[in-house]
Design an enzyme around this catalytic site. Structure first.
Site, PDB file in Angstrom:
ATOM      1  N   LYS A  54       0.869  -1.174   0.000  1.00  0.00           N
ATOM      2  CA  LYS A  54       0.000   0.000   0.000  1.00  0.00           C
ATOM      3  C   LYS A  54       0.909   1.228   0.000  1.00  0.00           C
ATOM      4  O   LYS A  54       2.009   1.193   0.579  1.00  0.00           O
ATOM      5  CB  LYS A  54      -0.871  -0.041   1.260  1.00  0.00           C
ATOM      6  CG  LYS A  54      -1.956   1.026   1.331  1.00  0.00           C
ATOM      7  CD  LYS A  54      -2.844   0.790   2.558  1.00  0.00           C
ATOM      8  CE  LYS A  54      -3.914   1.867   2.718  1.00  0.00           C
ATOM      9  NZ  LYS A  54      -4.822   1.585   3.841  1.00  0.00           N
ATOM     10  N   SER A 129      -9.622   1.842   2.990  1.00  0.00           N
ATOM     11  CA  SER A 129      -8.748   2.679   2.205  1.00  0.00           C
ATOM     12  C   SER A 129      -7.702   1.898   1.398  1.00  0.00           C
ATOM     13  O   SER A 129      -7.081   2.450   0.504  1.00  0.00           O
ATOM     14  CB  SER A 129      -8.025   3.664   3.127  1.00  0.00           C
ATOM     15  OG  SER A 129      -7.128   2.982   3.972  1.00  0.00           O
ATOM     16  N   SER A 153      -9.781  -0.809   6.938  1.00  0.00           N
ATOM     17  CA  SER A 153      -9.250  -0.557   5.598  1.00  0.00           C
ATOM     18  C   SER A 153      -8.713  -1.801   4.896  1.00  0.00           C
ATOM     19  O   SER A 153      -8.340  -1.745   3.735  1.00  0.00           O
ATOM     20  CB  SER A 153      -8.143   0.497   5.659  1.00  0.00           C
ATOM     21  OG  SER A 153      -8.718   1.756   5.870  1.00  0.00           O
TER      22      SER A 153
END
Lengths: 452, 429
Positions: A54, A129, A153
Site C-alpha cells: 500500500k 482505504s 481498511s
C-alpha cells in the site's frame, strides 16, 4: 486450497514472464487504477512471488506518497521493516505500490487522485482505504498485497473485491516504515487469494522489532473455537440483501459451529469512539507536513513561516483537512474530557467486553453493511453516512483484535464478504477457519493476470 | 513576589533520546537520521541511558516515581520542530510532587519530565539555517512550583540544584538554561530561554522593576511570554502567551506505557546535609565546607575520610593549597603530608606543594624576627623602592605585592609582614 505462493515458486516460468506481467499490469491499471507505482524491475529478484505494498508503506528509493499530494516526490531513504523482511526472505519480489485513500482516510477508495475501481465491475467502488491492494489481489493470479487497516481498511476492500483480507493482532507486525494515520490503531496486514498465502506472508513479516516499541506480541496461537457469536446490537445496521445472504452463511456454518446471539452493549457507539480517537491522532501525525522538509516543496522560502505553512497545507485533500480540523478541536483542553477521554473509555470497555466474549468463541458478521455501491453513488454520501459503513469493521480494529474477511457469496456478479474476529494473538485460528471454509467454497475471479 | 522555574538540563548520553544518532560535535546536519528528522514512517525508540539519568534526577529531587511512565505530544508549529510536535511528558512524567531544600525552605518540584530538544536555528544575515544535529537531544525539564520568593532564594536554588546534578553525574559544564516565571502581582509573566545564572538574576531584576512600575502606575500587567535580551539586559515581549489549550496535548501512542520499575539510578548526595554533619564539633563552619564541596566530589571524599584525624581547618587549608597549585585531584597521602606540615606551623607555597606531591621531603622554616625587626626590613624596602608608595596611594592592592616580595626575600611569614606593613602604611597615607 493450495498456496499460490508455493505453486508459483515451484512452477517453470516462460522466458520473459515478468516483462509480460508488467506489460499486462500496466494495461489493466489504466482501467482500474490499482497501482500508483509499478516496478519494472520485479523480475530481477529471480524466482520470487510478486508482492505489492500500500502506498503508505515506505519502500527505499520508491516514491511513497500515502496517496497525498503533500508527499509528492517523497522517496524514503529506508525500507519499512515488513518490506525488508519480505525481500530478505528471498521468496518475494516487489512489484509496486497500490492506490489508497489519502493517508488512509476513506472507506470507498474515492479520496484519491484517481480512485481505484472494483475488480468485478469498474463502475463500482473498490472499497477503502486499501483500495488498490484489494483490486490488485483480485486481478493478479500470483501476487500478495501488504495492506493497512486502521478502522477497517483491509476488511472492507477485501470483501468488496472477493479476496481474503487478514488484519493481525495489534503489535504482532512492526509498523516501522508505515506512514502514520493513527498509531494506536494502525496495523499492517495481508490480502491474498487464499488463507495459506495470508499465513505465509504473515509469518514472513511478523515478530518483534526494536524499531517499533509497540511491536511486542511474540507467540501466536491457533485455538480452535466451537462457538460463533452474532452481535445483536449490530444486526440492524446491515441492509436487507446483506442480511438475507448473511443468514444463508450462518445456516451453512451452523453445521459445524454453535451459533449464538450476544449483546456487547457498547458496539453501537464504537464508530463514534473510533473516529474521535483516530482523528485526534491523525491531526498530530499530519502536523509535520509543512512543505519544506520532504514531499511537496514550496518554491518561495522567503515568505513568513505562518504564510508559508498555510500555503503548503492547502494541498491536503478535503477529507484530510476535515480530520485535521476535527482532530485538533478534539484535542483542545476545553473539550478533551468530553470527547477524547470519553472515547478512550469506550475503547477500554469494548476491549474488555469483546475480549471476554472472544475467549468463548469467534465473532462473525458481514464485512460491509451494504451491497457494493457505484462510484457515482458514494459521491452523494455525507461524511457521517460514509463513516457509518465502518460499523462491522471498527470494533475489532478499536480493540486490536485479529480479524479476517473471506468471500462467501456472489450477488448479481459482485462478491460479498464475511468477517471473523478472534481473541488477541489467536491469529492462526482465524486463518485456519478460512482454510476450512475454502474447502467448501469456490472463489471466483474475473481477472487472472500472470497466469501460467 | 512569586518565582517559578522550568530548568532544562541536557542529559549526559552518547546518543539521542529516540534514535541512535551520536551527540558528539559534528558538522551541521551530519548526526541525523529519519527518526530525528521526523521522516514519515519513522518511529521513536527510547534511549534507556537517558531514562536512567532522568530517574536519578527525579529520585534526588524526592519525586514520586511510579512503576511506569508515558509521553505526550505537544503540538506547535515552528521550523525547528521536525514533527511539528515535541515528544514530552505531562501526567505520566517520570517524577512528580518532589522538592529541593534550600537552606530553611523547601521549593516544591511539580514535575521532572523527559523530552526532546528541537533542532537549532542559526541566523546568518537574512538566512535562517537549521541544524538537526541537536534535534532529539535528551533533556530533562525540572518544573518548580512558584515557591521561590527572592533573588537570594533563586541563587540558592540554582546552586543546590547544580550540586545535586553534579553528584548524579549530570554535570552542567555549560550554563544553566531556564524559563523564568515571575509574578509580582496576580499575572504570571514567562521569560523564555534565559541562559546562565547572571542572566537569570538580571532578567529577574528587570522583570520585578518593570512589573512593580506597572502596578504603581495603576496599569495592568499583560499575561505574556517575554524573551531576555542579553545585550540590552532587558526582557522583551515575544507574543501573547498561548494557553495550554493550544498545545493540544495527546498521549504518544508510539512509545506506549514504559515500565521503569527496577531500572537503575544513581543515589543522590545532599552536600548541605553532609556539610552540617562534617562541621559538627569542628573548627570550620558548614558554609565553608559546603561551598568547597558542592561541585567537588574529590574534596568531599577527602574531608569525609580525614575528619577526626586532623583539625578540619588544616584539612581544608591543605586541600585548598593543593588545588591552588595543581590541576589534578590530590591523593590522600599527599594531603596528609601537607596537613602535618601545616599543623607544624609551616606555610606551603607552590614549590613546596609540588615537592610533596612528587614525594620529596620539604622543610621550610620561617625566619623568626620580632616586630621591630620586621618593621626595619619593610622600611628598607620602601626606601629602596620609593615608587611603590606612590603606586599604593593610587591602588591599595599594591600592598599585596610588597608583602610578597619582602616575605620571600627574608623568609618571613606573609601574614606577619602584612600586619606590620598595615601599621606602617597607615602612617604614610
Amino acid at each position: 486450497m493450495p498456496s499460490y505462493i508455493k505453486e508459483f515458486l515451484k512452477a517453470e516460468k516462460p522466458e520473459g514472464y515478468y516483462e509480460a506481467l508488467v506489460e499486462s499490469l500496466h494495461k489493466a491499471n489504466r482501467e482500474y487504477n490499482a497501482f500508483n507505482v509499478i516496478d519494472e524491475n520485479v523480475g530481477q529478484s529471480g524466482n520470487a512471488m510478486p508482492f505489492s505494498t500500500k502506498s503508505n508503506i515506505c519502500v527505499k528509493g520508491v516514491e511513497t506518497t500515502a496517496g497525498s499530494k503533500m508527499l509528492k516526490g517523497y522517496i524514503p531513504p529506508f525500507n519499512a521493516t515488513v518490506v525488508e523482511r519480505l525481500l530478505d526472505s528471498g521468496r518475494f519480489a516487489f512489484i509496486g505500490e497500490t492506490n489508497m485513500d489519502e493517508f488512509g482516510f476513506g472507506t470507498f477508495g474515492v479520496n484519491a487522485a484517481l480512485p481505484a475501481r472494483n475488480a468485478f465491475d469498474k463502475n463500482y467502488v473498490a472499497g477503502g482505504s486499501s483500495s488498490g491492494a484489494a483490486v490488485a489481489t483480485a486481478m493478479l493470479k500470483y501476487h500478495v498485497a501488504l495492506a493497512v487497516s486502521t478502522g477497517g481498511s483491509i476488511s472492507a476492500p477485501a470483501a468488496l473485491n472477493g479476496v481474503v483480507g487478514f488484519t493481525p493482532t495489534y503489535g504482532t507486525v512492526s509498523r516501522y516504515g508505515l506512514i502514520d494515520y493513527a498509531n494506536s490503531l494502525d496495523k499492517i496486514g495481508v490480502m491474498a487469494r487464499n488463507s495459506d498465502d495470508a499465513r505465509i506472508v504473515f509469518d514472513a513479516m511478523r515478530g518483534g522489532d526494536g524499531k517499533d516499541l509497540t511491536c511486542a506480541v511474540g507467540n501466536i496461537g491457533s485455538k480452535k473455537k466451537k462457538k460463533l457469536f452474532v452481535i445483536e446490537e449490530l444486526d440492524r445496521y446491515a441492509d436487507k440483501t446483506v442480511r438475507a445472504n448473511f443468514s444463508g452463511l450462518l445456516d451453512r456454518l451452523s453445521a459445524k459451529y454453535d451459533i449464538e446471539t450476544r449483546n456487547i452493549g457498547a458496539l453501537d457507539v464504537a464508530v463514534e469512539a473510533y473516529y474521535i480517537l483516530a482523528m485526534a491522532e491523525a491531526s498530530t501525525n499530519l502536523a509535520r507536513y509543512d512543505g519544506y522538509k520532504y514531499g511537496l516543496q514550496l518554491k518561495d522560502l522567503a515568505t513568513r513561516y505562518n504564510e508559508f505553512f498555510t500555503e503548503a497545507r492547502a494541498n491536503f485533500g478535503e477529507e484530510a483537512k476535515r480530520r485535521i480540523l476535527l482532530g485538533t478541536f478534539i484535542r483542545s483542553e476545553s473539550v478533551k474530557a468530553k470527547y477524547y477521554t470519553k472515547a478512550a473509555r469506550i475503547r477500554a470497555i469494548i476491549i474488555k467486553r469483546m475480549g471476554e466474549l472472544l475467549k468463548e468463541g469467534f465473532i462473525v458478521s458481514p464485512a460491509f453493511p451494504m451491497q457494493t455501491p457505484k462510484i457515482s453513488e458514494v459521491e452523494r454520501l455525507t461524511p457521517v453516512q460514509t463513516y457509518a459503513t465502518d460499523i462491522f469493521t471498527v470494533p475489532p480494529n478499536l480493540g486490536g483484535f485479529p480479524h479476517i474477511t473471506f468471500p462467501y457469496h456472489y450477488q448479481d456478479g459482485m462478491p460479498m464478504g464475511a468477517q471473523i474476529i478472534g481473541e488477541h494473538a489467536n491469529d492462526y485460528a482465524l486463518i485456519d477457519f478460512v482454510g476450512e471454509w475454502e474447502g467448501e467454497f469456490d472463489y471466483r475471479y474475473k481477472h487472472n493476470i500472470g497466469s501460467l | 513576589m512569586k518565582i517559578g522555574l522550568e530548568v532544562h538540563v541536557a542529559l549526559p548520553t552518547k546518543s539521542k533520546l529516540f534514535c541512535p544518532c551520536s551527540l558528539d560535535d559534528a558538522e551541521p546536519n551530519t548526526n541525523i537520521c529519519p527518526i530525528c528528522m521526523g521522516f514519515p514512517g519513522s518511529k521513536p525508540m527510547l534511549n534507556e541511558a537517558a531514562v536512567e539519568s532522568a530517574l536519578s534526577i527525579a529520585n534526588a529531587l524526592h519525586c514520586r516515581i511510579n512503576n511506569s511512565m508515558s509521553f505526550v505530544r505537544k503540538v506547535y508549529f515552528y521550523p525547528d520542530l521536525p514533527k511539528c510536535y515535541q515528544i514530552t511528558q505531562m501526567d505520566g512524567a517520570i517524577g512528580s510532587g518532589g522538592y529541593l531544600d534550600i537552606d530553611e525552605k523547601k521549593v516544591m518540584i511539580r514535575r521532572v519530565q523527559v523530552e526532546e530538544d528541537p533542532a537549532q536555528i542559526v541566523r546568518e544575515g537574512l538566512l535562517t539555517l537549521l541544524d538537526f544535529n541537536r534535534s532529539g537531544t535528551p533533556l530533562v525539564e525540572i518544573v518548580t512550583e512558584p515557591d521561590i520568593a527572592s533573588e537570594e532564594e533563586l541563587r540558592a536554588f540554582i546552586a543546590n540544584l547544580r550540586s545535586i546534578l553534579y553528584y548524579i553525574g549530570v554535570d552542567i559544564n555549560k550554563e544553566i538554561k531556564a524559563d523564568l516565571n515571575v509574578s509580582c502581582a496576580e499575572t504570571r509573566v514567562e521569560v523564555k530561554n534565559v541562559t546562565g545564572i547572571k542572566s537569570l538574576i538580571a532578567a529577574l531584576r528587570y522583570e520585578v522593576a518593570r512589573q512593580n512600575a506597572l502596578v504603581k502606575a495603576g496599569k495592568e500587567i499583560a499575561r505574556e511570554t517575554r524573551g531576555y535580551n542579553e545585550k540590552k539586559r532587558i526582557t522583551e515581549s515575544l507574543r501573547e502567551k498561548e494557553t495550554e489549550d493550544e498545545y493540544g496535548y495527546m498521549y504518544e501512542p508510539d512509545l506506549t506505557v514504559f515500565n521503569i520499575s527496577g531500572m537503575r539510578y544513581v543515589p543522590p548526595v545532599y552536600v548541605s546535609k553532609i556539610a552540617e554533619e562534617l562541621a559538627k564539633g569542628s573548627d570550620m563552619s558548614p558554609k565553608t565546607i559546603k561551598e568547597m564541596t558542592m561541585l567537588d566530589r574529590n574534596s568531599l571524599e577527602l574531608i569525609t575520610k580525614l575528619k577526626g584525624k586532623y583539625k578540619m581547618r588544616s584539612i581544608i587549608h591543605a586541600i585548598q593549597r593543593y588545588k591552588k597549585y595543581n590541576e589534578d585531584e590530590p591523593r590522600q597521602d599527599t594531603i596528609e603530608k601537607m596537613i602535618s606540615l601545616i599543623d607544624a606551623g609551616k606555610l606551603l607555597a607552590g614549590d613546596a606543594v609540588h615537592a610533596i606531591k612528587a614525594g620529596r621531603s620539604v622543610s621550610i622554616e620561617y625566619a623568626r624576627l620580632n616586630g621591630p625587626e620586621i618593621d626595619r626590613v619593610i622600611l628598607e624596602f620602601l626606601k629602596a623602592n620609593p615608587h611603590v608608595l606612590s603606586e599604593y596611594k593610587k591602588r591599595s592592592k599594591t600592598a599585596n605585592l610588597i608583602i610578597d616580595k619582602i616575605a620571600k626575600a627574608h623568609g618571613l611569614h606573609p601574614k606577619e609582614v602584612a600586619e606590620r606593613l598595615a601599621l606602617i602604611l597607615k602612617r604614610h597615607k
